[in-house]
Design a protein around this motif. Structure first.
Motif, PDB file in Angstrom:
ATOM      1  N   ARG A  92       0.826  -1.210   0.000  1.00 17.44           N
ATOM      2  CA  ARG A  92       0.000   0.000   0.000  1.00 17.44           C
ATOM      3  C   ARG A  92       0.865   1.267   0.000  1.00 17.44           C
ATOM      4  O   ARG A  92       0.400   2.353   0.348  1.00 17.44           O
ATOM      5  N   GLY A  93       2.094   1.136  -0.440  1.00 13.99           N
ATOM      6  CA  GLY A  93       3.013   2.275  -0.460  1.00 13.99           C
ATOM      7  C   GLY A  93       2.530   3.426  -1.319  1.00 13.99           C
ATOM      8  O   GLY A  93       2.679   4.595  -0.953  1.00 13.99           O
ATOM      9  N   VAL A  94       1.947   3.120  -2.472  1.00 12.77           N
ATOM     10  CA  VAL A  94       1.444   4.173  -3.371  1.00 12.77           C
ATOM     11  C   VAL A  94       0.380   4.996  -2.650  1.00 12.77           C
ATOM     12  O   VAL A  94       0.429   6.230  -2.638  1.00 12.77           O
ATOM     13  N   GLU A  95      -0.573   4.307  -2.055  1.00 10.72           N
ATOM     14  CA  GLU A  95      -1.672   4.989  -1.391  1.00 10.72           C
ATOM     15  C   GLU A  95      -1.186   5.789  -0.186  1.00 10.72           C
ATOM     16  O   GLU A  95      -1.603   6.934   0.028  1.00 10.72           O
ATOM     17  N   ASP A  96      -0.298   5.171   0.604  1.00  4.16           N
ATOM     18  CA  ASP A  96       0.236   5.856   1.777  1.00  4.16           C
ATOM     19  C   ASP A  96       0.939   7.148   1.376  1.00  4.16           C
ATOM     20  O   ASP A  96       0.728   8.205   1.976  1.00  4.16           O
ATOM     21  N   ASN A  97       1.780   7.061   0.365  1.00  9.02           N
ATOM     22  CA  ASN A  97       2.526   8.241  -0.046  1.00  9.02           C
ATOM     23  C   ASN A  97       1.627   9.292  -0.700  1.00  9.02           C
ATOM     24  O   ASN A  97       1.859  10.491  -0.537  1.00  9.02           O
ATOM     25  N   ALA A  98       0.586   8.863  -1.404  1.00  2.00           N
ATOM     26  CA  ALA A  98      -0.341   9.835  -1.985  1.00  2.00           C
ATOM     27  C   ALA A  98      -1.025  10.646  -0.883  1.00  2.00           C
ATOM     28  O   ALA A  98      -1.161  11.871  -1.005  1.00  2.00           O
ATOM     29  N   CYS A  99      -1.431   9.977   0.185  1.00  2.32           N
ATOM     30  CA  CYS A  99      -2.038  10.703   1.309  1.00  2.32           C
ATOM     31  C   CYS A  99      -1.041  11.687   1.920  1.00  2.32           C
ATOM     32  O   CYS A  99      -1.386  12.842   2.215  1.00  2.32           O
ATOM     33  N   ALA A 100       0.186  11.253   2.096  1.00  4.97           N
ATOM     34  CA  ALA A 100       1.207  12.111   2.700  1.00  4.97           C
ATOM     35  C   ALA A 100       1.534  13.307   1.809  1.00  4.97           C
ATOM     36  O   ALA A 100       1.683  14.436   2.293  1.00  4.97           O
ATOM     37  N   LEU A 101       1.629  13.071   0.495  1.00  2.00           N
ATOM     38  CA  LEU A 101       1.918  14.185  -0.407  1.00  2.00           C
ATOM     39  C   LEU A 101       0.760  15.183  -0.412  1.00  2.00           C
ATOM     40  O   LEU A 101       0.983  16.395  -0.478  1.00  2.00           O
ATOM     41  N   GLU A 102      -0.459  14.695  -0.335  1.00  2.00           N
ATOM     42  CA  GLU A 102      -1.588  15.621  -0.259  1.00  2.00           C
ATOM     43  C   GLU A 102      -1.499  16.470   1.005  1.00  2.00           C
ATOM     44  O   GLU A 102      -1.800  17.668   0.970  1.00  2.00           O
ATOM     45  N   ASN A 103      -1.087  15.882   2.116  1.00  2.00           N
ATOM     46  CA  ASN A 103      -0.876  16.682   3.329  1.00  2.00           C
ATOM     47  C   ASN A 103       0.147  17.787   3.070  1.00  2.00           C
ATOM     48  O   ASN A 103      -0.033  18.928   3.494  1.00  2.00           O
ATOM     49  N   ILE A 104       1.228  17.443   2.367  1.00  2.00           N
ATOM     50  CA  ILE A 104       2.247  18.445   2.041  1.00  2.00           C
ATOM     51  C   ILE A 104       1.638  19.548   1.183  1.00  2.00           C
ATOM     52  O   ILE A 104       1.831  20.740   1.451  1.00  2.00           O
ATOM     53  N   PHE A 105       0.902  19.164   0.136  1.00  2.00           N
ATOM     54  CA  PHE A 105       0.312  20.156  -0.765  1.00  2.00           C
ATOM     55  C   PHE A 105      -0.614  21.116  -0.012  1.00  2.00           C
ATOM     56  O   PHE A 105      -0.568  22.329  -0.215  1.00  2.00           O
ATOM     57  N   LEU A 106      -1.469  20.564   0.824  1.00  2.00           N
ATOM     58  CA  LEU A 106      -2.433  21.404   1.540  1.00  2.00           C
ATOM     59  C   LEU A 106      -1.753  22.275   2.583  1.00  2.00           C
ATOM     60  O   LEU A 106      -2.081  23.463   2.719  1.00  2.00           O
ATOM     61  N   ALA A 107      -0.812  21.714   3.319  1.00  2.00           N
ATOM     62  CA  ALA A 107      -0.101  22.511   4.324  1.00  2.00           C
ATOM     63  C   ALA A 107       0.698  23.620   3.648  1.00  2.00           C
ATOM     64  O   ALA A 107       0.695  24.771   4.105  1.00  2.00           O
ATOM     65  N   ALA A 108       1.387  23.288   2.556  1.00  2.00           N
ATOM     66  CA  ALA A 108       2.171  24.300   1.848  1.00  2.00           C
ATOM     67  C   ALA A 108       1.266  25.426   1.352  1.00  2.00           C
ATOM     68  O   ALA A 108       1.594  26.611   1.501  1.00  2.00           O
TER      69      ALA A 108
END
Length: 171
Positions: A92-108
Motif C-alpha cells: 500500500r506504499g502508493v496509497e500511503d505516499n499519496a495521502c502524505a503528499l496531499e498533506n504536504i500540498f495542503l499545508a504548503a
C-alpha cells in the motif's frame, strides 16, 4: 466555509516560483505534516527526503533532463524538493505516499508555498544514474519513489478554475 475546506478548494498546482527561499522551518513543518498522514495499518514505512540544497536539486534536474531526453526540463525551477518513497514490500506504499503528499500540498498552500507533483522520477527510479543519486540522498534499493514535490513561494494566489470531476450523492 471553514478554513480547512477553503484551503482544499483553493489549492492549485503552481509551476512558477519567485526567488524567495523556502526556509528550513517551513520545510520541517511540511515534513511533519507528511508523516501525520494516514498509512495502511499504521505501518509508516515511508521516507521523505527534503532537499533545500541548490546543487542537489540541480543534479536531480540534470539527471532527469538526460533520462527524458528533454534538455529544457527543469521541474519548474523549485526552491526546494521533497521526495516521497516507501518500502517496496509495502503493498500500500502508493496509497500511503499519496495521502502524505496531499498533506504536504495542503499545508504548503496554507503557508503561501506553491507545489506541483513531479511523477517522472518514479518512472526511472531503477536507472543506474538516478538510483546512485537516490542512494546518495538516503533512498536505497529497498524503496520505491512515489512522488516528488517541487515547491517554492509564489507571487499571486492561484486562480480558481472549474473542476471536471464527478461525484454522486445518493440518499
Amino acid at each position: 466555509m471553514n478554513t480547512v475546506i477553503e484551503n482544499i478548494l483553493s489549492r492549485r498546482s503552481i509551476r512558477k516560483f519567485n526567488d524567495e527561499p523556502v526556509t528550513k522551518e517551513e520545510l520541517l513543518i511540511l515534513g511533519e505534516c507528511a508523516v501525520h498522514a494516514p498509512s495502511a495499518m499504521c505501518r509508516d514505512t515511508w521516507k521523505f527526503v527534503i532537499i533545500n540544497n541548490e546543487e542537489l536539486i540541480r543534479e536531480l534536474i540534470t539527471i532527469m533532463q538526460s533520462l527524458l531526453n528533454k534538455p529544457a526540463y527543469n521541474m519548474y525551477n523549485p526552491k526546494a524538493v521533497i521526495i516521497g518513497a516507501n518500502r517496496k514490500d509495502n503493498s500500500r506504499g502508493v496509497e500511503d505516499n499519496a495521502c502524505a503528499l496531499e498533506n504536504i500540498f495542503l499545508a504548503a498552500h496554507s503557508m503561501n508555498i506553491g507545489t506541483v507533483w513531479i511523477n517522472q522520477v518514479r518512472d526511472f527510479m531503477d536507472d543506474e544514474v538516478l538510483r546512485a543519486y537516490l542512494n546518495k540522498i538516503g533512498i536505497d534499493e529497498e524503496m520505491n519513489v512515489y512522488g516528488v514535490v517541487s515547491l517554492g513561494h509564489y507571487d499571486e494566489k492561484p486562480v480558481d478554475k472549474p473542476r471536471n470531476g464527478i461525484y454522486t450523492y445518493i440518499e
